[in-house]
Design an enzyme around this catalytic site. Structure first.
Site, short mmCIF file in Angstrom:
data_model
loop_
_atom_site.label_atom_id
_atom_site.label_comp_id
_atom_site.label_asym_id
_atom_site.label_seq_id
_atom_site.Cartn_x
_atom_site.Cartn_y
_atom_site.Cartn_z
N ILE A 68 -9.05 15.81 32.38
CA ILE A 68 -10.08 16.28 33.29
C ILE A 68 -9.83 17.72 33.69
O ILE A 68 -10.77 18.47 34.00
CB ILE A 68 -10.19 15.34 34.52
CG1 ILE A 68 -11.48 15.58 35.30
CG2 ILE A 68 -9.00 15.49 35.44
CD1 ILE A 68 -12.68 14.90 34.73
N TYR B 81 -9.19 9.18 29.33
CA TYR B 81 -8.79 10.46 29.91
C TYR B 81 -7.96 10.28 31.17
O TYR B 81 -7.99 9.24 31.81
CB TYR B 81 -10.00 11.37 30.15
CG TYR B 81 -10.87 11.03 31.33
CD1 TYR B 81 -10.66 11.65 32.56
CD2 TYR B 81 -11.92 10.14 31.22
CE1 TYR B 81 -11.47 11.38 33.65
CE2 TYR B 81 -12.74 9.86 32.30
CZ TYR B 81 -12.51 10.48 33.51
OH TYR B 81 -13.32 10.20 34.59
N CYS B 82 -7.20 11.34 31.47
CA CYS B 82 -6.39 11.39 32.68
C CYS B 82 -6.44 12.83 33.19
O CYS B 82 -7.42 13.53 32.97
CB CYS B 82 -4.96 10.91 32.39
SG CYS B 82 -4.05 11.94 31.22
N HIS B 83 -5.39 13.27 33.86
CA HIS B 83 -5.38 14.62 34.41
C HIS B 83 -5.17 15.68 33.32
O HIS B 83 -5.95 16.62 33.20
CB HIS B 83 -4.31 14.74 35.50
CG HIS B 83 -4.39 16.00 36.28
ND1 HIS B 83 -3.34 16.47 37.03
CD2 HIS B 83 -5.39 16.90 36.45
CE1 HIS B 83 -3.70 17.60 37.63
NE2 HIS B 83 -4.93 17.89 37.29
#
Length: 108
Positions: free
Chosen positions: A94, A65-67
């Site tokens: 996120i 996951y990332c932003h």
């Protein structure tokens, strides 16, 4: 190409106690603002030299996951090219988690 899962799918899997390896590919300062519990931070730019540090037990799905889900999709594809098969990208990242699953988590 790596599959994507939604934040709702991830929340369901966590609620069921499914074994997951959560890999955060954001920057340390982003991770400090908001992160999924028990996630491992390996920033995207460090992944080519550090991917071998990923120690997910056999059969454990790696959720990257990332932003917002763009870096995680690229990272998941890279990890699959490295020979890791159980890899998915978290669609919406996120930010979607904060919006749809845990509104107490800070958004940025």
């Amino acid at each position: 190409m790596a599959r994507e899962i939604t934040v709702r799918e991830l929340a369901d899997r966590r609620a069921k106690g499914q074994a997951l390896y959560l890999l955060d590919v954001r920057l340390p300062e982003e991770h400090a603002i908001a992160a999924l519990p028990q996630s491992v931070l390996i920033p995207m730019q460090e992944l080519p030299s550090r991917w071998s540090e990923i120690d997910a037990p056999a059969g454990t799905e790696i959720v990257v996951y990332c932003h917002h889900g763009i870096r995680s999709r690229m990272a998941a594809n890279f990890l699959m090219q490295c020979g890791l098969n159980e890899v998915v990208s978290l669609a919406g990242g996120i930010d979607a988690w904060s919006e749809l699953i845990d509104p107490k988590m800070p958004r940025y």
